[in-house]
Scaffold this motif. Structure first.
Motif, short mmCIF file in Angstrom:
data_model
loop_
_atom_site.label_atom_id
_atom_site.label_comp_id
_atom_site.label_asym_id
_atom_site.label_seq_id
_atom_site.Cartn_x
_atom_site.Cartn_y
_atom_site.Cartn_z
N GLU A 91 9.91 -5.73 -7.89
CA GLU A 91 10.66 -5.68 -9.14
C GLU A 91 10.38 -4.39 -9.92
N ILE A 92 9.16 -3.90 -9.80
CA ILE A 92 8.77 -2.72 -10.58
C ILE A 92 9.27 -1.44 -9.91
N HIS A 93 9.32 -1.45 -8.59
CA HIS A 93 9.79 -0.29 -7.81
C HIS A 93 10.88 -0.76 -6.86
N PRO A 94 12.11 -0.81 -7.33
CA PRO A 94 13.20 -1.43 -6.53
C PRO A 94 13.46 -0.74 -5.19
N PHE A 95 12.93 0.47 -5.02
CA PHE A 95 13.10 1.15 -3.71
C PHE A 95 12.20 0.53 -2.65
N MET A 96 11.24 -0.26 -3.06
CA MET A 96 10.36 -0.94 -2.09
C MET A 96 11.08 -2.18 -1.58
N ARG A 97 11.54 -2.09 -0.33
CA ARG A 97 12.33 -3.20 0.23
C ARG A 97 11.73 -3.64 1.56
N ALA A 98 11.86 -4.94 1.84
CA ALA A 98 11.28 -5.47 3.08
C ALA A 98 11.96 -6.81 3.41
N SER A 99 11.56 -7.39 4.54
CA SER A 99 12.16 -8.68 4.89
C SER A 99 11.23 -9.52 5.75
N VAL A 100 11.49 -10.81 5.69
CA VAL A 100 10.80 -11.78 6.54
C VAL A 100 11.88 -12.56 7.29
N VAL A 101 11.84 -12.51 8.62
CA VAL A 101 12.76 -13.31 9.42
C VAL A 101 12.03 -14.58 9.83
N VAL A 102 12.59 -15.73 9.45
CA VAL A 102 11.96 -17.01 9.76
C VAL A 102 12.74 -17.70 10.87
N GLN A 142 0.84 -1.19 0.00
CA GLN A 142 0.00 0.00 0.00
C GLN A 142 0.88 1.25 0.00
N ASP A 143 0.51 2.24 -0.78
CA ASP A 143 1.28 3.49 -0.87
C ASP A 143 2.75 3.21 -1.19
N PHE A 144 2.99 2.28 -2.05
CA PHE A 144 4.34 1.92 -2.49
C PHE A 144 5.22 1.47 -1.34
N ARG A 145 4.60 0.78 -0.39
CA ARG A 145 5.34 0.22 0.74
C ARG A 145 4.77 -1.13 1.12
N PHE A 146 5.63 -1.96 1.69
CA PHE A 146 5.15 -3.21 2.28
C PHE A 146 4.79 -2.91 3.72
N LYS A 147 3.60 -3.31 4.15
CA LYS A 147 3.14 -3.01 5.51
C LYS A 147 2.68 -4.28 6.23
N PRO A 148 3.35 -4.71 7.29
CA PRO A 148 4.61 -4.16 7.80
C PRO A 148 5.79 -4.60 6.93
N ALA A 149 6.81 -3.77 6.89
CA ALA A 149 7.96 -4.06 6.03
C ALA A 149 8.82 -5.18 6.60
N HIS A 150 8.80 -5.34 7.91
CA HIS A 150 9.63 -6.37 8.52
C HIS A 150 8.79 -7.20 9.47
N ILE A 151 8.74 -8.50 9.20
CA ILE A 151 8.00 -9.39 10.10
C ILE A 151 8.89 -10.55 10.51
N THR A 152 8.58 -11.12 11.68
CA THR A 152 9.27 -12.31 12.16
C THR A 152 8.22 -13.40 12.33
N HIS A 203 2.53 -4.35 -8.35
CA HIS A 203 3.73 -4.57 -7.54
C HIS A 203 4.08 -6.05 -7.58
N THR A 204 5.28 -6.35 -7.09
CA THR A 204 5.66 -7.75 -6.89
C THR A 204 6.26 -7.89 -5.50
N ALA A 205 6.30 -9.11 -5.00
CA ALA A 205 7.07 -9.44 -3.79
C ALA A 205 8.07 -10.49 -4.27
N THR A 206 9.30 -10.05 -4.46
CA THR A 206 10.31 -10.91 -5.09
C THR A 206 11.52 -11.05 -4.17
#
Ligand code: CU
Length: 122
Positions: A109-120, A46-56, A73-76
């Motif tokens: 992939e389309i907006h490379p400034f959109m960055r996030a992570s998943v901690v498993v 949403q709004d060119f961001r992943f929400k939440p951007a960081h999850i565990t 958007h993509t999640a790649t």
């Protein structure tokens, strides 16, 4: 005759109460099994961001991305192979189960400034 009716009544009550106990314990088992499974985690795009951007999350948890933007958007995964939603249009979603432990960085992939992570975790 009265005794027979009484017997039948008692027998019926025993059967009914047994059925009740079985169904209640069955329902409890079902609830326990569900609680042990990790619920799916939701990440909104949403709004060119992943929400939440960081999850565990715990290993085996599913993550569902939902694109709320009009823009696609993509999640790649940054490593390019763990997961890739492909192009998600408005309202489209993508589900991925995380089976290995570690920090998984990803981006759009389309907006490379959109960055996030998943901690498993285990
Ligand atoms: Cu994007």
């Amino acid at each position: 005759m009265r005794r027979i009716i009484l017997l039948i009544t008692v027998a019926t009550m025993v059967v009914l109460s047994t059925m009740f106990v079985v169904s209640v314990s069955g329902a409890q088992k079902h609830t326990t099994a569900k609680a042990q499974k990790h619920p799916t985690r939701k990440v909104l795009i949403q709004d060119f961001r992943f929400k939440p951007a960081h999850i565990t999350i715990k290993r085996g948890t599913k993550v569902r991305w939902i694109n709320k933007d009009s823009a696609p958007h993509t999640a790649t995964a940054n490593n390019g192979r763990s997961f890739d939603s492909g192009r998600l249009g408005k309202g489209q979603r993508y589900l991925h189960t995380f089976k290995s432990v570690g920090k998984k960085r990803y981006h759009c992939e389309i907006h490379p400034f959109m960055r996030a992570s998943v901690v498993v975790k285990r």
